[in-house]
Design an enzyme around this catalytic site. Sequence first.
Site, PDB file in Angstrom:
ATOM      1  CG  ASP A   1      -2.322   0.828   0.972  1.00 57.71           C
ATOM      2  OD1 ASP A   1      -2.060   1.700  -0.181  1.00 57.71           O
ATOM      3  OD2 ASP A   1      -3.139   0.769   1.438  1.00 57.71           O
TER       4      ASP A   1
HETATM    5  C1  BGC Z   1      -5.053   3.158  -0.065  1.00 52.31           C
HETATM    6  C2  BGC Z   1      -4.932   2.089  -1.268  1.00 52.31           C
HETATM    7  C3  BGC Z   1      -4.752   2.866  -2.582  1.00 52.31           C
HETATM    8  C4  BGC Z   1      -3.497   3.519  -2.414  1.00 52.31           C
HETATM    9  C5  BGC Z   1      -2.988   4.296  -3.887  1.00 52.31           C
HETATM   10  C6  BGC Z   1      -3.833   4.156  -0.143  1.00 52.31           C
HETATM   11  O1  BGC Z   1      -3.743   5.242   0.551  1.00 52.31           O
HETATM   12  O2  BGC Z   1      -5.006   2.664   1.125  1.00 52.31           O
HETATM   13  O3  BGC Z   1      -6.128   1.517  -1.254  1.00 52.31           O
HETATM   14  O4  BGC Z   1      -4.865   1.765  -3.537  1.00 52.31           O
HETATM   15  O5  BGC Z   1      -3.380   4.717  -1.500  1.00 52.31           O
HETATM   16  O6  BGC Z   1      -3.810   5.413  -4.209  1.00 52.31           O
END
Ligand code: BGC
Length: 750
Positions: free
Chosen positions: A276
């Site tokens: 993540d």
């Molecule tokens: C989120 C993810 C997301 C990623 C990319 C993160 O803050 O938890 O679900 O895919 O950002 O934008």
Amino acid sequence: MLTKTNNPDTSAANEARISDLLEQMTLKEKVGQLIQFSGFYDVTGPAPEGEREAQKHRLLQSGIIGSMLNVVGCDEVRTFQTWAVENSRLGIPMLFAYDVIHGQKTMFPIPLAEAASWDLDLIQQSARIAAIEASAQGLNWTYAPMVDVTRDARWGRVMEGAGEDPFLNAVIAEARVNGFQGDDLKARDTVASTIKHFAGYGFVEAGKEYNAAEIGTVTLFNTVLQPFRDVLQATNPRSVMNAFNTLNGIPATGDKVLQRDLLKEDWGFDGVVVSDWASAIEMIDHGFAEDSRDAARLAIQAGCDVDMESYVYLDHLEDLVVSGEVDMALVDDAVRRTLRLKLELGLFDDPYRYLDRDRERELLLSEAHLEASLSMARKSIVLLKNDGDTLPLRKQEKVALVGALAADKDAPLGNWRAQADAHSAMSVLEGFERAGLEFSYSEGVSVQVGEAGFEYPVMVNTGNRDGIEDAVAVARDVDKVVLVLGETARQTGEGRSRTELGLPGLQQELLEAIYAVNQNLVLVVVSGRPLVLSWADQHVPAIVQAWHLGHRSGQAITEVLTGQENPSGKLPMSFPRAVGQLPLYYNHLNTGRPNRREQVVWAHYSDVDNSPLYPFGHGLSYSTFSYSGLTVSIQSDHIAVNVTVTNESEIDGEEVIQLYIRDRVASIARPVRELKAFEKEMLKAKSSLVIELKLSARDFGFYGPDGAFRLEPGEFDIFVGGSSQTSLTQTIRLSSDQLRSLGQRSEIMK
Ligand code: BGC
């Protein structure tokens, strides 16, 4: 090892080609494939400033970086892809990822709302269209669907998933993966999908964003991991994203048991595990990694293939391999996975395959896509309450429309809105106008002060009551008042946890002020999560849960209010009576003192009833359905559950027929009810249908504390009806032999 049902192109030739490439690649080139940068500047604008930015820019221009996030549009993507293909030694194309959560340019209802439709075909179509639009903008990888089971509405991200039930989460995520990936991952209009967040993010303690999750093994295997496993088995999404949280003390990004042992080894997942956002470097703050070098080592060893925006692989992975701290085989395996995905997508055949500006121009926000978004929105609305047939509105009635959210063209777009233009949805007010309704409108109170972006907190209006007087005047002498109240788009989603779940700001005050002069109220709740609606439930005769419904929100809501559309949604999450009940879910354990109501010492609160205000699976219709004739029969390869559903009313309507089971006695305590099957059916006025739902042996089994799947004989209650509270039931007894033979025949015991 899982069986894959819709394998992409994983031919031996592909694997040989990957091996060949791996042999040619330098360590630096390999590490490059495992790095993902977010689009941090406009490629057609000036070069970025700052040391890190300049370094990233240089690396991108050299073509060594494996993937990017948040680079959208054919022209932008082409620039980066050209650098990758033409400037790098081996010409390896890039992956372009994006959070396509509920639409790309055309916004569909938020995922939780779509889940309320229980309509798998429409949900699949929604994801299909999102993929068509995303791929038309040069993207080939989406970070959806979220399959985190969510039991706590305080957590802002409940809007992104399918709610509290593992089975519903699984089948909805399967529909979404099928929609995104289609039949052919190489097609120009499909994208690789990602199931996330692996694992436990939906269980962050007290619903507080990024908090720790503590989950016992039984809940972990049966509730949290089960949908991931089911989706992987049924549809083969090509990537999995890990999570921000610690799970039982270990940050998911550094959890080897989860990622390497369970997901990759036991389940045989051969796609890409992506971190993540910056979750690798955050292991330092978790107190798990000493420094960024340690974070890189822990992440790669645990099985995290791609580092999104932590720069820990960028800064340290090469050195870690050279020094012998990280085995080259781990890097090779991670690179193999990213190269495999590129091959599966057909990027080696044509790295520019998605980049067609005509497609981009023609497909985005097309009339057909908006129409599909409308169909999805209609089916996502849940009628929570309708005393005295308050709804639908009658033609001759004088109506007042009240609430800032009634005129809001932005809230319906929801959070995670990808490329949607702000303020571009149809408001309820516009829906009323379009339908030719005669009505008066008053804002009452605004919900938030000023604009709120993805990055900024929402300032709730807690001081400006100026509009209440006008709203009361408008509401005083009409036949019915439709109040549209709830949350704006940015009051839900990531980073939007709340401790109070009432109507934000001064909206409750507005509601009560209107109620004082006119009690013929219809409350339309716009929100990204279950709110606490206890006061409204006691005072307001009709309540409609309308979520954030996407571009055609206003029309869908108007159609339901006027009866042009008969509501058919059912709740994917329980609505609490009070925040103190959270986490709240229908499939809970019974406790040893479930019901000694004559005493004090039983499992309850002294101030609020145990039951939810509106239970999982609940949703009314303008039709009236009844259930009868439940029979359960054990067939040679399945268990057949038959029931007669009757539409008693004069109106055609759709009903979601739900089947729950309860394992009465087992080696571990089992939930009081578990959803195992459902079917959505249209029933003509005054007609009946006999519905058959099928169960397999697997439906009666569960994972024990050791993570092993068990099938235990005994008595099982089967419940069928229109919500999780249905009382129509039959009990069956299944012997070990019966379970075994059911299991063997349908090969579901593995
Ligand atoms: C989120 C993810 C997301 C990623 C990319 C993160 O803050 O938890 O679900 O895919 O950002 O934008």
